[in-house]
Motif scaffolding. Structure first.
Motif, short mmCIF file in Angstrom:
data_model
loop_
_atom_site.label_atom_id
_atom_site.label_comp_id
_atom_site.label_asym_id
_atom_site.label_seq_id
_atom_site.Cartn_x
_atom_site.Cartn_y
_atom_site.Cartn_z
N GLY A 1 0.81 -1.21 0.00
CA GLY A 1 0.00 0.00 0.00
C GLY A 1 0.84 1.26 0.00
O GLY A 1 2.06 1.21 0.21
N TYR A 2 0.18 2.39 -0.22
CA TYR A 2 0.90 3.66 -0.38
C TYR A 2 0.50 4.70 0.68
O TYR A 2 0.82 5.87 0.54
CB TYR A 2 0.68 4.20 -1.79
N THR A 3 -0.20 4.27 1.74
CA THR A 3 -0.41 5.18 2.86
C THR A 3 0.91 5.38 3.58
O THR A 3 1.86 4.60 3.40
CB THR A 3 -1.44 4.61 3.85
N ARG A 4 0.99 6.40 4.41
CA ARG A 4 2.24 6.67 5.13
C ARG A 4 2.67 5.46 5.97
O ARG A 4 3.85 5.07 5.97
CB ARG A 4 2.08 7.90 6.01
N ALA A 5 1.72 4.86 6.67
CA ALA A 5 2.05 3.71 7.52
C ALA A 5 2.48 2.51 6.68
O ALA A 5 3.42 1.79 7.03
CB ALA A 5 0.85 3.35 8.39
N ALA A 6 1.77 2.29 5.57
CA ALA A 6 2.10 1.15 4.71
C ALA A 6 3.48 1.32 4.08
O ALA A 6 4.26 0.36 4.01
CB ALA A 6 1.04 0.98 3.63
N LEU A 7 3.79 2.52 3.63
CA LEU A 7 5.11 2.77 3.04
C LEU A 7 6.23 2.60 4.06
O LEU A 7 7.30 2.08 3.75
CB LEU A 7 5.16 4.17 2.44
N ARG A 8 5.96 3.02 5.28
CA ARG A 8 6.98 2.88 6.33
C ARG A 8 7.29 1.41 6.57
O ARG A 8 8.45 1.00 6.66
CB ARG A 8 6.49 3.54 7.61
N ALA A 9 6.25 0.58 6.66
CA ALA A 9 6.45 -0.85 6.86
C ALA A 9 7.12 -1.49 5.65
O ALA A 9 8.00 -2.35 5.78
CB ALA A 9 5.11 -1.52 7.15
N TRP A 10 6.70 -1.06 4.46
CA TRP A 10 7.26 -1.59 3.20
C TRP A 10 8.76 -1.31 3.13
O TRP A 10 9.57 -2.20 2.83
CB TRP A 10 6.51 -0.95 2.06
N ARG A 11 9.14 -0.07 3.42
CA ARG A 11 10.55 0.30 3.30
C ARG A 11 11.41 -0.27 4.42
O ARG A 11 12.63 -0.35 4.28
CB ARG A 11 10.67 1.82 3.22
N ALA A 12 10.78 -0.67 5.52
CA ALA A 12 11.52 -1.39 6.55
C ALA A 12 11.81 -2.82 6.10
O ALA A 12 12.81 -3.42 6.50
CB ALA A 12 10.73 -1.40 7.86
N ALA A 13 10.94 -3.36 5.23
CA ALA A 13 11.11 -4.72 4.74
C ALA A 13 11.96 -4.79 3.48
O ALA A 13 12.65 -5.79 3.23
CB ALA A 13 9.74 -5.35 4.46
N VAL A 14 11.91 -3.73 2.65
CA VAL A 14 12.64 -3.70 1.37
C VAL A 14 13.50 -2.45 1.35
O VAL A 14 12.99 -1.33 1.19
CB VAL A 14 11.66 -3.71 0.17
N GLY A 15 14.80 -2.62 1.50
CA GLY A 15 15.71 -1.48 1.49
C GLY A 15 16.28 -1.25 0.11
O GLY A 15 16.64 -2.20 -0.60
N LEU A 16 16.37 0.01 -0.29
CA LEU A 16 16.87 0.38 -1.61
C LEU A 16 18.20 1.12 -1.48
O LEU A 16 18.32 2.08 -0.71
CB LEU A 16 15.86 1.29 -2.32
N VAL A 17 19.21 0.67 -2.23
CA VAL A 17 20.52 1.32 -2.28
C VAL A 17 20.71 1.90 -3.68
O VAL A 17 20.74 1.16 -4.66
CB VAL A 17 21.66 0.33 -1.95
N LEU A 18 20.83 3.22 -3.76
CA LEU A 18 20.96 3.89 -5.05
C LEU A 18 22.34 3.70 -5.64
O LEU A 18 23.31 3.42 -4.92
CB LEU A 18 20.66 5.38 -4.88
N GLN A 19 22.45 3.90 -6.96
CA GLN A 19 23.74 3.75 -7.61
C GLN A 19 24.75 4.78 -7.12
O GLN A 19 25.91 4.47 -6.88
CB GLN A 19 23.59 3.87 -9.13
N GLU A 20 24.31 6.02 -6.95
CA GLU A 20 25.19 7.09 -6.47
C GLU A 20 25.01 7.24 -4.97
O GLU A 20 23.99 7.72 -4.50
CB GLU A 20 24.86 8.40 -7.18
N ALA A 21 26.01 6.81 -4.21
CA ALA A 21 25.90 6.84 -2.75
C ALA A 21 25.68 8.26 -2.22
O ALA A 21 25.00 8.45 -1.21
CB ALA A 21 27.15 6.23 -2.13
N ASP A 22 26.22 9.27 -2.91
CA ASP A 22 26.05 10.65 -2.45
C ASP A 22 24.58 11.07 -2.44
O ASP A 22 24.20 11.99 -1.72
CB ASP A 22 26.85 11.62 -3.34
N ASP A 23 23.75 10.40 -3.23
CA ASP A 23 22.32 10.70 -3.23
C ASP A 23 21.62 10.16 -1.98
O ASP A 23 20.47 10.48 -1.72
CB ASP A 23 21.64 10.10 -4.47
N GLN A 24 22.33 9.32 -1.22
CA GLN A 24 21.73 8.63 -0.09
C GLN A 24 22.34 9.05 1.25
O GLN A 24 21.74 8.82 2.30
CB GLN A 24 21.89 7.12 -0.28
#
Length: 278
Positions: free
Chosen positions: A71-94
């Motif tokens: 889901g895309y509610t604030r709570a759903a996104l928070r749980a989603w991103r705790a389960a699926v972490g994204l690492v960008l190609q350019e570390a300086d962006d993170q």
């Protein structure tokens, strides 16, 4: 293959101006596996990765996590991103905190964890990514490879089930690549599912369990690394050829069709030494 932990079903996405990036894309990420996403520039790889943790929302289709639509509610996104972490190609962006420790601490503290639990997770991530020697250093004084490992450590401290990496080895020298891959191998051995995009078919052959081939916003084919990367006819329309190590091994005296092939340089050299010994 193990059950899916993450799925994309019929994803479509357009950038402003009506530029299609994804077109009815389907993808399955199996739990505990290493999935390489391989394809040319503009195929939609990065756009897909940004959908897998909810950074982008599709025009059509859905992403499923552990069998349920994300889901895309604030709570759903928070749980989603705790389960699926994204690492960008350019570390300086993170990276945005003053020091390595502060940057790695950001995620756990924003999960609402106690200070003691957050500290334990940060220490665990620092050890996992082999960063103890730079932990108090300002992030802007790190090497490119160190920045990449700090960015991953910030995700590791969240203890996600899946880590998604955009071109993880891009821009790294051989030493930096080895350090990064050792750390990622440890995470995978501990049960973390890994998804990574790459242009390097030899890297995919050495490191992936499964491969998804991308072209024009769709998955052309998905399967095991052996099924996909050894199929020259499948690869040719994408301007790719089978991995060099596999091609060399196939030409060695005594190779039996269908026999397991070496996946990296060390295994190939061992095979060559064995042939010479005979």
């Amino acid at each position: 293959m193990s059950e899916p932990i993450l799925e994309a079903r019929g994803l479509s996405y357009d950038y402003p101006g009506g530029i299609a990036a994804l077109s009815g894309l389907d993808l399955t990420v199996a739990r505990g596996r290493r999935l390489a996403i391989l394809g040319p520039n503009g195929a939609g790889k990065t756009t897909l990765l940004l959908h897998l943790n909810g950074t982008l929302r599709p025009k059509a289709g859905e992403v499923r996590l552990d069998g349920a639509a994300a889901g895309y509610t604030r709570a759903a996104l928070r749980a989603w991103r705790a389960a699926v972490g994204l690492v960008l190609q350019e570390a300086d962006d993170q990276l945005f905190s003053a020091s390595v420790r502060q940057d790695i601490s950001f995620g756990p503290l924003n999960l609402g964890l106690s200070e003691e639990e957050a500290r334990a997770r940060v220490s665990e991530a620092i050890a996992a990514m082999r960063l103890s020697h730079v932990v108090e250093r300002p992030t802007h004084m790190l090497s490119f490879g160190q920045k990449k490992r700090v960015a991953i450590a910030g995700i590791v401290a969240m203890r996600p089930s899946v880590i998604v990496l955009d071109e993880p080895t891009a821009g790294l020298d051989p030493s930096g690549e080895r350090h990064l891959l050792y750390a990622l191998a440890d995470l995978h051995a501990a049960g973390t599912t890994l998804v990574f995009s790459t242009h390097d078919i030899d890297f995919a052959w050495a490191w992936a369990d499964d491969v998804a081939l991308f072209q024009e916003g769709k998955v052309v084919r998905q399967g095991t690394a052996e099924e996909i990367l050894l199929d020259a006819a499948l690869l040719k329309p994408l301007g790719l050829a089978p991995p060099l190590i596999a091609e060399v091994a196939r030409r060695l005296p005594g190779y039996a069709p269908g026999a397991p092939l070496p996946r990296d340089r060390a295994a190939l050299l061992a095979r060559l030494n064995g042939e010479e010994a005979r």
